[in-house]
Design a protein around this motif. Structure first.
Motif, mmCIF file in Angstrom:
data_model
loop_
_atom_site.group_PDB
_atom_site.id
_atom_site.type_symbol
_atom_site.label_atom_id
_atom_site.label_comp_id
_atom_site.label_asym_id
_atom_site.label_seq_id
_atom_site.Cartn_x
_atom_site.Cartn_y
_atom_site.Cartn_z
ATOM 1 N N SER A 11 -46.588 4.622 -31.866
ATOM 2 C CA SER A 11 -46.480 6.148 -32.076
ATOM 3 C C SER A 11 -45.458 6.370 -32.788
ATOM 4 O O SER A 11 -44.340 5.936 -32.389
ATOM 5 C CB SER A 11 -46.534 6.589 -30.875
ATOM 6 O OG SER A 11 -46.394 8.103 -30.890
ATOM 7 N N ALA A 13 -42.878 8.500 -32.657
ATOM 8 C CA ALA A 13 -42.483 9.627 -31.566
ATOM 9 C C ALA A 13 -41.832 10.732 -32.204
ATOM 10 O O ALA A 13 -40.898 10.364 -32.893
ATOM 11 C CB ALA A 13 -41.975 8.809 -30.747
ATOM 12 N N HIS A 31 -41.113 10.512 -22.841
ATOM 13 C CA HIS A 31 -41.936 10.414 -23.641
ATOM 14 C C HIS A 31 -42.478 9.188 -24.200
ATOM 15 O O HIS A 31 -43.532 8.779 -24.343
ATOM 16 C CB HIS A 31 -41.582 11.506 -24.836
ATOM 17 C CG HIS A 31 -42.731 11.656 -25.931
ATOM 18 N ND1 HIS A 31 -43.990 11.920 -25.541
ATOM 19 C CD2 HIS A 31 -42.978 11.618 -27.275
ATOM 20 C CE1 HIS A 31 -44.921 12.044 -26.645
ATOM 21 N NE2 HIS A 31 -44.068 11.683 -27.607
ATOM 22 N N ALA A 32 -41.484 8.272 -24.492
ATOM 23 C CA ALA A 32 -41.909 6.847 -24.760
ATOM 24 C C ALA A 32 -42.667 6.314 -24.026
ATOM 25 O O ALA A 32 -43.698 5.359 -24.022
ATOM 26 C CB ALA A 32 -40.521 6.377 -25.530
ATOM 27 N N LEU A 35 -46.036 7.398 -23.722
ATOM 28 C CA LEU A 35 -46.952 6.652 -24.709
ATOM 29 C C LEU A 35 -47.478 5.200 -24.441
ATOM 30 O O LEU A 35 -48.443 4.908 -24.968
ATOM 31 C CB LEU A 35 -46.178 6.961 -26.259
ATOM 32 C CG LEU A 35 -46.033 8.246 -26.520
ATOM 33 C CD1 LEU A 35 -45.141 8.433 -27.712
ATOM 34 C CD2 LEU A 35 -47.415 8.679 -27.023
ATOM 35 N N ILE A 43 -43.587 1.804 -30.000
ATOM 36 C CA ILE A 43 -43.133 3.379 -30.410
ATOM 37 C C ILE A 43 -42.122 3.157 -31.753
ATOM 38 O O ILE A 43 -41.236 2.535 -31.805
ATOM 39 C CB ILE A 43 -41.945 3.830 -29.377
ATOM 40 C CG1 ILE A 43 -42.627 3.656 -27.982
ATOM 41 C CG2 ILE A 43 -41.705 5.279 -29.744
ATOM 42 C CD1 ILE A 43 -44.010 4.481 -27.821
ATOM 43 N N ASN A 217 -48.769 11.124 -30.721
ATOM 44 C CA ASN A 217 -48.165 11.749 -29.623
ATOM 45 C C ASN A 217 -49.065 12.417 -28.726
ATOM 46 O O ASN A 217 -48.477 12.734 -27.571
ATOM 47 C CB ASN A 217 -47.172 12.702 -30.361
ATOM 48 C CG ASN A 217 -45.898 12.098 -30.950
ATOM 49 O OD1 ASN A 217 -45.132 11.774 -30.323
ATOM 50 N ND2 ASN A 217 -45.868 11.795 -32.132
#
Lengths: 296, 296
Positions: A11, A13, A31-32, A35, A43, A217
């Motif tokens: 991603s 990110a 968020h990481a 994912l 990432i 994302n």
């Protein structure tokens, strides 16, 4: 095929900002991890989608350190380290290695245009020579719509010949599937990663290695499913359905500026309105734009 | 006309590098003084021609400090301070003011393309707001062939309306005299500076304020003569002859990559071969290229 590195769904990110437009480390780390939980193989932080070129060298380093300190394994991170000034690219690359990262995504120096192949080769070669660390693995970052400095096939050939084992991959954000498949055919063993979500599936069928993409994302689970099952005839219908959702999400976030749209969607999903912020020259969607995009 | 600021001939000074490709402060200071002695009104250091975007923030600051410490009055310096990341642009601008500089040349953030007028306005506005120093004077830097981020008329209009007295000039490196003259007509009181040496004379006749140019590294005296005497009918023949030399020099350094050609010429003239060095992705002329260029 198993020799390709890196492979999988990475991603690109997004980077959240606080009210003062400083990177929000805690929101990024969360968020990481989300994912990765959704199935991303890693990432690709601090790339175009992550507004990395609106961040200083120190801000990039601090975000990477916070991400590793926050519990994301550095071998799951592919930070962007290529910037306009050679010494900054060298410093960022060394720093990433010092954090335990081994694979970085490297833009060409992107201010000067009309660069010769010799000049582009020299720029990358100088980084490798000055970083001087055999652990280094580089994913070249070909994104002519943004960098306006394309990475040509002769440069890739020379870099791979001069530094065997270093230039292992390329992220192709040209949007041109024909260029990606030509890379696969021309450079056996090179990991070719699609820079656009809808193109990962067709590229995998041509021998591509996965993707580094923005819409991931939002649709990481679908992309991960496609990556794992695209060659399994028994899952063809599910793969097709996942691909349809990926295409729909990509279309939804492409009606207005893409990074702003992705952030608006993530703000909506997480219930954290701070995700909507961008650093100038990029701007958040207006309320009307966000409403129109979310309604789509 | 006398209200325009800045006015005159400003050299987009080349940056010399030592054998390790670090900026050579002493050689730069000597060059800057030579340019002033030849009649330049000031030095637009750390611009495109100065390979500034191949330098780190710290390297830019050190070169500016060395130049002031070396005896060049800071009010003769127009350093470039606009880079991709907003906090770096703010830091460089603050630093320039701290050195006694009051007028900076500011590129737009140049990584992200297709920026909206609102986004470009926000980027410049954020710099002014955060620098928060009433001494600041900004020359906007419009160079679409390199930045790929044009500065549009509506953005100029909004910036001048919102921050009266701050955005006093624009360097127009579009190569398009029609755009420069339209700027003069549209924005009375705006100092419009030609970014190409041969265009200073025609622009002066339209109400332009001078130039910030590259070939001035070689033909500063001619440009200064043109600037001072272009409106004097008694000197018309001399102005025409000076202009012919400027055009010839510009043509000579345009057969091969321009910055490398300028550096090769300066190495020849000063007897200092170190001037030939450039930082990747830019490269020095080959010996054959240099010989062909010098023979021209």
């Amino acid at each position: 095929m198993t020799a390709l590195h890196p492979t999988g769904v990475f991603s690109a990110a997004l980077t959240p900002f606080d009210a003062n437009l400083e990177p929000d480390h805690a929101a990024f780390v969360a968020h990481a991890k989300r994912l990765l939980d959704q199935g991303c193989d890693g990432i690709a932080m601090l790339g175009t989608t992550g507004e990395a070129n609106s961040l200083t060298t120190a801000e990039r380093q601090a975000l990477l350190e916070a991400t590793v300190a926050g519990g994301v394994a550095p071998d799951r991170l592919l930070p962007g380290t290529g910037v306009a000034a050679l010494p900054d690219t060298i410093a960022l690359t060394r720093h990433a290695l010092s954090c335990g990262v081994t694979t970085v995504v490297m833009l060409p120096p992107f201010y000067y245009k009309g660069i010769s192949d010799d000049g582009l080769f020299a720029a990358y070669a100088e980084v490798v020579e000055r970083v001087a660390d055999p652990r280094l693995r580089v994913v070249l970052y070909h994104i002519p719509p943004m960098s306006a400095v394309p990475i040509t096939f002769p440069v890739i050939e020379r870099l791979r010949a001069r530094y065997p084992g270093t230039f292992t991959g390329i992220k192709d954000s040209s949007g041109d599937l024909a260029n990606m498949t030509a890379l696969v055919k021309t450079f056996p063993g090179l990991s070719v990663l699609a820079g656009a979500d809808p193109l990962m599936l067709p590229l995998l069928k041509e021998g591509g290695a996965g993707c580094i993409t923005a819409t991931s994302n939002l649709v990481a689970a679908d992309l991960a499913f496609i990556f794992r099952h695209h060659a399994d005839p028994a899952r063809a219908a599910e793969v097709e359905a996942a691909q349809a959702r990926v295409v729909a999400a990509r279309n939804q976030v492409s009606r207005f500026p893409q990074i702003a749209s992705l952030k608006a969607m993530l703000a909506e999903r997480t219930g954290q309105p701070g995700w909507r912020r961008l650093r100038p020259p990029l701007l958040a969607l207006t309320n009307d734009e966000a409403a129109a995009m979310l309604a789509a």
